[in-house]
Motif scaffolding. Structure first.
Motif, short mmCIF file in Angstrom:
data_model
loop_
_atom_site.label_atom_id
_atom_site.label_comp_id
_atom_site.label_asym_id
_atom_site.label_seq_id
_atom_site.Cartn_x
_atom_site.Cartn_y
_atom_site.Cartn_z
N UNK B 220 -9.40 12.21 -4.11
CA UNK B 220 -8.48 11.49 -3.24
C UNK B 220 -8.07 10.18 -3.88
N UNK B 221 -6.80 9.81 -3.69
CA UNK B 221 -6.25 8.58 -4.26
C UNK B 221 -5.42 7.90 -3.18
N UNK B 222 -5.52 6.55 -3.07
CA UNK B 222 -4.66 5.82 -2.14
C UNK B 222 -3.36 5.45 -2.85
N UNK B 223 -2.22 5.73 -2.23
CA UNK B 223 -0.92 5.31 -2.77
C UNK B 223 -0.49 4.11 -1.92
N UNK B 224 -1.00 2.93 -2.28
CA UNK B 224 -0.90 1.81 -1.33
C UNK B 224 0.53 1.39 -1.05
N UNK B 225 1.36 1.35 -2.08
CA UNK B 225 2.75 0.91 -1.84
C UNK B 225 3.49 1.83 -0.88
N UNK B 226 3.17 3.10 -0.94
CA UNK B 226 3.85 4.06 -0.07
C UNK B 226 3.17 4.18 1.29
N UNK B 227 1.98 3.59 1.42
CA UNK B 227 1.25 3.76 2.67
C UNK B 227 0.82 5.20 2.88
N UNK B 228 0.61 5.90 1.77
CA UNK B 228 0.22 7.30 1.85
C UNK B 228 -1.05 7.52 1.01
N UNK B 229 -1.57 8.74 1.08
CA UNK B 229 -2.70 9.08 0.22
C UNK B 229 -2.36 10.38 -0.51
#
Lengths: 299, 299
Positions: B220-229
């Motif tokens: 699992x990875x956080x895609x912080x700028x997109x507010x998604x994972x």
């Protein structure tokens, strides 16, 4: 990495019985550098041969010119008999953009070829499809109306003047139509019912003629041995009207009758891009580029 | 139409700083007929270069041999420093079947190359992946345990004997691993939630290590700028464990949390067949053959 340029060309010539003549004409394609002959098949009843080859635009133009030159030399339309509509020794030459070039470039290439055929071989030429200069000539049947025999009598009428050349048929080779179109995708959807009327209704709902998708022709077919029915279609522009959109619409329409899609068929050749578009859509890909396909990186 | 044979080869060499040396080694690939260099990239910290090329089996074998010969001549492992695990001047040479040949043929080609490298260059060689002769050697890390320095001290132990050659490191070039594996497909699925724990749970559910699909690694990875994972994965055998099956499983697992799949990503190169398999599955095609792809008919 430079992208390969691929144009497909599918001339129809008015000879399908004298196979030695067909070979001489096809040889012109074989002998043109940079062109690859993919297929040719002759039909005796139609007295007609369909030839398929690919290459970049310049080499496909050259092969098409040489093929026409040889056909003009060897085919006499005054003696030609055959069931299929036709107006000349080389009846029609469609250019089809497959990869690495736009439809506009294909149209320019087709137009230049039509001009050259008229200039060097004295055959009057018409432009059709995307290359048409008049809307009514987009459709091949308008140009071919009355066939060789009919056009001979009416070519002097202004509405039937060729795009290139005097309004007068070539004495033995008649006239030739050159143009550009998108590749056809022959796509069939099989439905889990034996009621042909359901396939008929759905075919009507998705085809252009009855208010469905543009660029879609379709009809219902009974698959009696399977106890199923089929929506049999030609998709004439897979870019504007992609396979998946047509399939998903049919799936939804069939569900209204409680009928499932049990399978589909692609008939004959399909451009890679049409299938990559399918994968891209169903996978919901972001930022995918067909250059990521390993094979597309090879020369 | 004879089918093209495409083997991809991705050797890793233990030089990523002296770029003149890298060029000389890569030149060996450039100069081998029938081989196409697709990419090479050097990493300073790892002091390592990854080279990618394709061709038929015989030409890829030849290019790999010449590359190894040059690397053995120019790289001295006694002076090598770098962060990445490695045991020799040419650390590992994976053969990857892309088109027109089986894994078995790739294994045979890799084995023959390993034998030749030992015979002509006196470098001990190991077989890994599908070419491994012992189950524990399927995994590269078993062979590389302890790195160059460690293997030097333990190569005389029977468990660490090379597949070809005496149990003794080459004085400057160490040892080399040759093998065969399926192409990796790097595939990420983006989820419409900012809760990283959901991506973590789903990654665990689909990856081999925790009972999920074979041939799948994931995290699992956080895609912080997109507010998604994101569920970020490597699919190590797209034939046995296809993209669509993994995606549809993730879609189902995410739905259990009321989370949608908002998009996916394919990173880097993908074999055409992996995407044709996707199109085939979602379209429910019957009797489809990749030879129907127009581009595949071209030489």
């Amino acid at each position: 990495m430079t992208q390969t340029q691929i144009v497909q060309c599918v001339p129809n010539i008015s000879e399908g019985r004298r196979l030695d003549v067909v070979e001489k004409i096809v040889d012109q394609v074989r002998q043109t550098e940079g062109v690859q002959l993919l297929d040719y098949s002759s039909d005796h009843d139609h007295n007609r041969t369909v030839i398929t080859y690919v290459g970049n635009l310049a080499s496909v133009q050259e092969a098409s010119f040489r093929l026409t030159q040889e056909a003009v030399r060897l085919i006499n339309m005054e003696e030609h008999q055959g069931a299929h509509p036709r107006i000349g020794a080389v009846d029609v030459i469609p250019f089809i953009p497959i990869e690495g070039l736009t439809m506009k470039e294909c149209v320019e290439g087709a137009t230049a070829l039509a001009k050259r055929i008229n200039h060097e071989l004295k055959v009057p030429t018409y432009l059709y499809g995307e290359a048409a200069t008049k809307i009514v000539r987009k459709n091949l049947s308008t140009i071919r109306k009355g066939n060789y025999e009919g056009l001979k009598g009416s070519i002097q009428e202004e509405a039937r003047h060729p795009d290139f050349g005097e309004p007068k048929m070539h004495e033995t080779a008649g006239a030739t139509v050159v143009g550009a179109r998108m590749p056809l995708v022959a796509f069939n959807v099989n439905l889990g019912t034996s009621k042909k009327e359901i396939a008929d209704i759905i075919a009507r709902n998705v085809r252009e003629r009855n208010g469905g998708f543009k660029n879609v022709k379709g009809m219902g077919v009974a698959l009696e041995e399977r106890g199923e029915v089929q929506v049999s279609m030609n998709l004439e522009d897979y870019q504007s009207t992609p396979i998946y959109r047509v399939l998903e619409t049919i799936r939804r329409e069939a569900a209204r009758y409680g009928v499932p899609v049990v399978g589909t068929e692609l008939i004959g050749l399909v451009p890679q891009q049409a299938l990559l578009d399918v994968a891209n859509w169903y996978l919901q890909l972001e930022g995918f580029d067909s250059n990521q396909v390993l094979e597309n990186r090879l020369r």
